[in-house]
Design a protein around this motif. Structure first.
Motif, PDB file in Angstrom:
ATOM      1  N   GLN A 195      -1.897   8.875 -10.074  1.00 29.36           N
ATOM      2  CA  GLN A 195      -2.857   9.914 -10.448  1.00 29.36           C
ATOM      3  C   GLN A 195      -4.249   9.556  -9.946  1.00 29.36           C
ATOM      4  O   GLN A 195      -4.972  10.406  -9.399  1.00 29.36           O
ATOM      5  N   GLU A 196      -4.627   8.294 -10.074  1.00 33.73           N
ATOM      6  CA  GLU A 196      -5.945   7.855  -9.615  1.00 33.73           C
ATOM      7  C   GLU A 196      -6.067   7.968  -8.102  1.00 33.73           C
ATOM      8  O   GLU A 196      -7.091   8.443  -7.578  1.00 33.73           O
ATOM      9  N   LEU A 197      -5.036   7.535  -7.378  1.00 38.46           N
ATOM     10  CA  LEU A 197      -5.079   7.579  -5.920  1.00 38.46           C
ATOM     11  C   LEU A 197      -5.182   9.017  -5.415  1.00 38.46           C
ATOM     12  O   LEU A 197      -5.993   9.325  -4.528  1.00 38.46           O
ATOM     13  N   GLN A 207     -12.433  12.990  -1.942  1.00 37.89           N
ATOM     14  CA  GLN A 207     -13.048  12.564  -0.684  1.00 37.89           C
ATOM     15  C   GLN A 207     -12.786  13.581   0.430  1.00 37.89           C
ATOM     16  O   GLN A 207     -13.695  13.941   1.193  1.00 37.89           O
ATOM     17  N   TRP A 208     -11.557  14.029   0.542  1.00 41.20           N
ATOM     18  CA  TRP A 208     -11.176  14.932   1.636  1.00 41.20           C
ATOM     19  C   TRP A 208     -11.842  16.296   1.501  1.00 41.20           C
ATOM     20  O   TRP A 208     -12.444  16.818   2.448  1.00 41.20           O
ATOM     21  N   ILE A 209     -11.766  16.884   0.318  1.00 40.95           N
ATOM     22  CA  ILE A 209     -12.323  18.223   0.107  1.00 40.95           C
ATOM     23  C   ILE A 209     -13.840  18.216   0.271  1.00 40.95           C
ATOM     24  O   ILE A 209     -14.447  19.226   0.630  1.00 40.95           O
ATOM     25  N   ASN A 210     -14.455  17.060   0.059  1.00 45.02           N
ATOM     26  CA  ASN A 210     -15.906  16.960   0.225  1.00 45.02           C
ATOM     27  C   ASN A 210     -16.319  16.601   1.645  1.00 45.02           C
ATOM     28  O   ASN A 210     -17.465  16.239   1.891  1.00 45.02           O
ATOM     29  N   GLY A 211     -15.386  16.670   2.592  1.00 42.98           N
ATOM     30  CA  GLY A 211     -15.761  16.592   3.998  1.00 42.98           C
ATOM     31  C   GLY A 211     -15.290  15.387   4.779  1.00 42.98           C
ATOM     32  O   GLY A 211     -15.442  15.340   6.001  1.00 42.98           O
ATOM     33  N   ALA A 253      -9.086   6.067  -0.547  1.00 45.71           N
ATOM     34  CA  ALA A 253      -8.446   6.132  -1.854  1.00 45.71           C
ATOM     35  C   ALA A 253      -7.591   4.892  -2.105  1.00 45.71           C
ATOM     36  O   ALA A 253      -7.593   4.338  -3.212  1.00 45.71           O
ATOM     37  N   GLN A 254      -6.875   4.436  -1.082  1.00 43.44           N
ATOM     38  CA  GLN A 254      -6.083   3.217  -1.225  1.00 43.44           C
ATOM     39  C   GLN A 254      -6.965   2.016  -1.553  1.00 43.44           C
ATOM     40  O   GLN A 254      -6.640   1.199  -2.420  1.00 43.44           O
ATOM     41  N   LEU A 255      -8.085   1.900  -0.845  1.00 49.54           N
ATOM     42  CA  LEU A 255      -8.984   0.774  -1.067  1.00 49.54           C
ATOM     43  C   LEU A 255      -9.597   0.819  -2.461  1.00 49.54           C
ATOM     44  O   LEU A 255      -9.817  -0.227  -3.089  1.00 49.54           O
ATOM     45  N   ALA A 256      -9.878   2.033  -2.949  1.00 48.26           N
ATOM     46  CA  ALA A 256     -10.445   2.176  -4.290  1.00 48.26           C
ATOM     47  C   ALA A 256      -9.452   1.691  -5.352  1.00 48.26           C
ATOM     48  O   ALA A 256      -9.837   1.013  -6.320  1.00 48.26           O
ATOM     49  N   ILE A 257      -8.167   2.035  -5.178  1.00 47.58           N
ATOM     50  CA  ILE A 257      -7.146   1.581  -6.115  1.00 47.58           C
ATOM     51  C   ILE A 257      -6.942   0.068  -5.987  1.00 47.58           C
ATOM     52  O   ILE A 257      -6.734  -0.631  -6.982  1.00 47.58           O
ATOM     53  N   LYS A 258      -7.051  -0.444  -4.764  1.00 49.64           N
ATOM     54  CA  LYS A 258      -6.880  -1.882  -4.538  1.00 49.64           C
ATOM     55  C   LYS A 258      -7.949  -2.690  -5.260  1.00 49.64           C
ATOM     56  O   LYS A 258      -7.699  -3.820  -5.699  1.00 49.64           O
ATOM     57  N   GLU A 259      -9.142  -2.126  -5.395  1.00 50.26           N
ATOM     58  CA  GLU A 259     -10.207  -2.810  -6.128  1.00 50.26           C
ATOM     59  C   GLU A 259      -9.844  -3.007  -7.588  1.00 50.26           C
ATOM     60  O   GLU A 259     -10.221  -3.994  -8.215  1.00 50.26           O
ATOM     61  N   LYS A 260      -9.082  -2.071  -8.149  1.00 52.88           N
ATOM     62  CA  LYS A 260      -8.703  -2.142  -9.562  1.00 52.88           C
ATOM     63  C   LYS A 260      -7.380  -2.851  -9.767  1.00 52.88           C
ATOM     64  O   LYS A 260      -7.165  -3.506 -10.780  1.00 52.88           O
ATOM     65  N   TYR A 311       0.799  -1.205  -6.595  1.00 50.29           N
ATOM     66  CA  TYR A 311       0.011  -0.099  -7.137  1.00 50.29           C
ATOM     67  C   TYR A 311      -0.601   0.789  -6.057  1.00 50.29           C
ATOM     68  O   TYR A 311      -0.732   1.991  -6.253  1.00 50.29           O
ATOM     69  N   TRP A 312      -1.007   0.214  -4.929  1.00 47.82           N
ATOM     70  CA  TRP A 312      -1.756   0.997  -3.951  1.00 47.82           C
ATOM     71  C   TRP A 312      -1.055   1.124  -2.593  1.00 47.82           C
ATOM     72  O   TRP A 312      -1.447   1.945  -1.772  1.00 47.82           O
ATOM     73  N   GLY A 313       0.010   0.330  -2.371  1.00 46.59           N
ATOM     74  CA  GLY A 313       0.607   0.310  -1.049  1.00 46.59           C
ATOM     75  C   GLY A 313       1.813   1.193  -0.854  1.00 46.59           C
ATOM     76  O   GLY A 313       2.345   1.296   0.264  1.00 46.59           O
TER      77      GLY A 313
END
Length: 227
Positions: A182-184, A191-195, A205-212, A218-220
């Motif tokens: 859900q987070e990813l 990010q995409w819809i905002n350009g 998005a993957q990198l953001a989940i990887k930070e957590k 979880y992210w791969g």
């Protein structure tokens, strides 16, 4: 179009016991995606739970985005031999496109007559009308799996949605944590819809989940293919 389906029984699709587990985070996922899209003046149609019938799904006609948040499955040869009745084994063994799919309303229930069974196989997905669809997002378990045929790539859901006309497909390679998914997905769409470029947004998005969550589990799991 955003789809979120729960279910009743289907141990045959790899679940423990006779109940398909609910995916509680998908409701939040769908609501967040609706917020992101409508904030940018996108028109959305959402179908959840019992509304996500196979009949309704097959009526889909060229949405720009098709986001599917439900269980996916892939049956390998062992699953077919062990779990399915003999009269089904022959057909499934011959065509791997019958061994992967997504579970919709009514999946696993006993059907009568000409009713749809609530299971959209990769074979059936090839016949969807997606010629003008920019993205199909399979927010589900194991939707990227399939049989590898020499010289012809992977036979599975990802191939089917591309054959149906979708330009890009997001899919998963193993069973995915509900909350992390859900987070990813929410981060990617924002990010995409905002350009941001579609592939760059997915990587961000993957990198953001990887930070957590440091573990690749979880992210791969999710990958993006197509154009």
């Amino acid at each position: 179009m955003i789809v979120n389906a729960g279910g009743k029984r289907a141990s045959r699709y790899g679940f423990q016991g006779e109940e398909i587990p609910m995916l509680p985070a998908t409701k939040k996922e769908v609501d967040l995606l609706n917020e992101v899209l409508t904030a940018k003046a996108w028109k959305t149609s959402s179908f959840t739970l019992l509304d996500v019938t196979e009949e309704n799904f097959k009526k889909i006609n060229n949405p720009q985005i098709l986001h599917i948040a439900t269980h996916g499955f892939f049956l390998n040869d062992v699953d077919v031999n062990d779990d399915l009745e003999s009269n089904e084994e022959s057909q499934l063994a011959k065509n791997p496109l019958f061994r992967s799919g997504i579970l919709l309303a009514g999946a696993g229930l006993q059907q009568t007559g000409m009713q749809e069974d609530g299971v959209l196989t990769a074979y059936e997905a090839m016949n969807l009308t997606l010629d003008n669809t920019e993205l199909v997002s399979l927010s589900a378990c194991e939707t990227g799996l399939g049989d590898v045929r020499n010289g012809e790539g992977v036979y599975g859901l990802q191939r089917s949605f591309l054959v149906a006309g979708a330009r890009t497909v997001i899919m998963s390679l193993w069973q995915v944590d509900d909350e992390a998914t859900q987070e990813l997905m929410s981060t990617f769409y924002t990010q995409w819809i905002n350009g941001m470029d579609k592939f760059q947004a997915f990587r961000a998005a993957q990198l953001a989940i990887k930070e957590k969550h440091k573990l690749p589990y979880y992210w791969g799991a999710f990958v993006m293919i197509g154009n």
